[in-house]
Design a protein around this motif. Structure first.
Motif, PDB file in Angstrom:
ATOM      1  N   ALA A   1      15.323  47.038  34.970  1.00  0.00           N
ATOM      2  CA  ALA A   1      14.413  47.827  34.860  1.00  0.00           C
ATOM      3  C   ALA A   1      14.516  49.335  35.434  1.00  0.00           C
ATOM      4  O   ALA A   1      14.012  50.334  34.814  1.00  0.00           O
ATOM      5  CB  ALA A   1      12.868  47.266  35.444  1.00  0.00           C
ATOM      6  N   SER A   2      15.283  49.301  36.573  1.00  0.00           N
ATOM      7  CA  SER A   2      15.652  50.924  37.157  1.00  0.00           C
ATOM      8  C   SER A   2      16.290  51.439  36.080  1.00  0.00           C
ATOM      9  O   SER A   2      16.189  52.527  36.104  1.00  0.00           O
ATOM     10  CB  SER A   2      16.383  50.466  38.313  1.00  0.00           C
ATOM     11  N   GLU A   3      17.497  51.149  35.401  1.00  0.00           N
ATOM     12  CA  GLU A   3      18.196  51.607  34.329  1.00  0.00           C
ATOM     13  C   GLU A   3      17.176  51.979  33.235  1.00  0.00           C
ATOM     14  O   GLU A   3      17.651  53.309  32.853  1.00  0.00           O
ATOM     15  CB  GLU A   3      19.189  50.705  33.695  1.00  0.00           C
TER      16      GLU A   3
ATOM     17  N   GLN B   1       8.492  50.086  35.608  1.00  0.00           N
ATOM     18  CA  GLN B   1       8.140  50.296  36.936  1.00  0.00           C
ATOM     19  C   GLN B   1       7.233  49.113  37.516  1.00  0.00           C
ATOM     20  O   GLN B   1       7.739  48.727  38.667  1.00  0.00           O
ATOM     21  CB  GLN B   1       7.261  51.745  37.213  1.00  0.00           C
ATOM     22  N   THR B   2       6.714  48.565  36.690  1.00  0.00           N
ATOM     23  CA  THR B   2       5.871  47.203  37.020  1.00  0.00           C
ATOM     24  C   THR B   2       6.974  46.308  37.506  1.00  0.00           C
ATOM     25  O   THR B   2       6.685  45.317  38.339  1.00  0.00           O
ATOM     26  CB  THR B   2       4.854  46.795  36.055  1.00  0.00           C
ATOM     27  N   VAL B   3       7.829  45.930  36.582  1.00  0.00           N
ATOM     28  CA  VAL B   3       8.823  44.934  36.716  1.00  0.00           C
ATOM     29  C   VAL B   3       9.787  45.299  38.049  1.00  0.00           C
ATOM     30  O   VAL B   3       9.792  44.395  38.791  1.00  0.00           O
ATOM     31  CB  VAL B   3       9.886  44.967  35.440  1.00  0.00           C
ATOM     32  N   MET B   4       9.894  46.409  38.186  1.00  0.00           N
ATOM     33  CA  MET B   4      10.715  46.908  39.432  1.00  0.00           C
ATOM     34  C   MET B   4       9.828  46.547  40.768  1.00  0.00           C
ATOM     35  O   MET B   4      10.465  45.843  41.676  1.00  0.00           O
ATOM     36  CB  MET B   4      11.036  48.341  39.384  1.00  0.00           C
ATOM     37  N   ALA B   5       8.670  46.853  40.644  1.00  0.00           N
ATOM     38  CA  ALA B   5       7.753  46.511  41.720  1.00  0.00           C
ATOM     39  C   ALA B   5       7.481  45.066  42.051  1.00  0.00           C
ATOM     40  O   ALA B   5       7.720  44.668  43.336  1.00  0.00           O
ATOM     41  CB  ALA B   5       6.342  47.266  41.571  1.00  0.00           C
TER      42      ALA B   5
END
Length: 62
Positions: free
Chosen positions: A11-13, A39-43
């Motif tokens: 998700a960051s990539e 961004q939701t997945v990262m959070a």
């Protein structure tokens, strides 16, 4: 933990790719939605790692 780290990294990539696009042009609606989803997945992954006391797996070491 491996799943959370992998989800965060992917998700960051994707966030980085879409952020670059946002810098050079307007995002389409689907690109904006993809950025929000990443961004939701990262959070979520970060929260999982925080609960397990494993944030060091994704945070940049100084």
């Amino acid at each position: 933990m491996v799943v959370a780290v992998t989800r965060y990294e992917v998700a960051s990539e994707r966030t980085a790719e879409l952020s670059h696009l946002m810098d050079v042009r307007d995002l389409t609606r689907s690109e904006f939605d993809a950025l929000f989803d990443a961004q939701t997945v990262m959070a979520g992954a970060r929260a999982t790692l925080a609960e397990a006391g494993q944030l060091h797996l994704i945070e940049v070491q100084s």
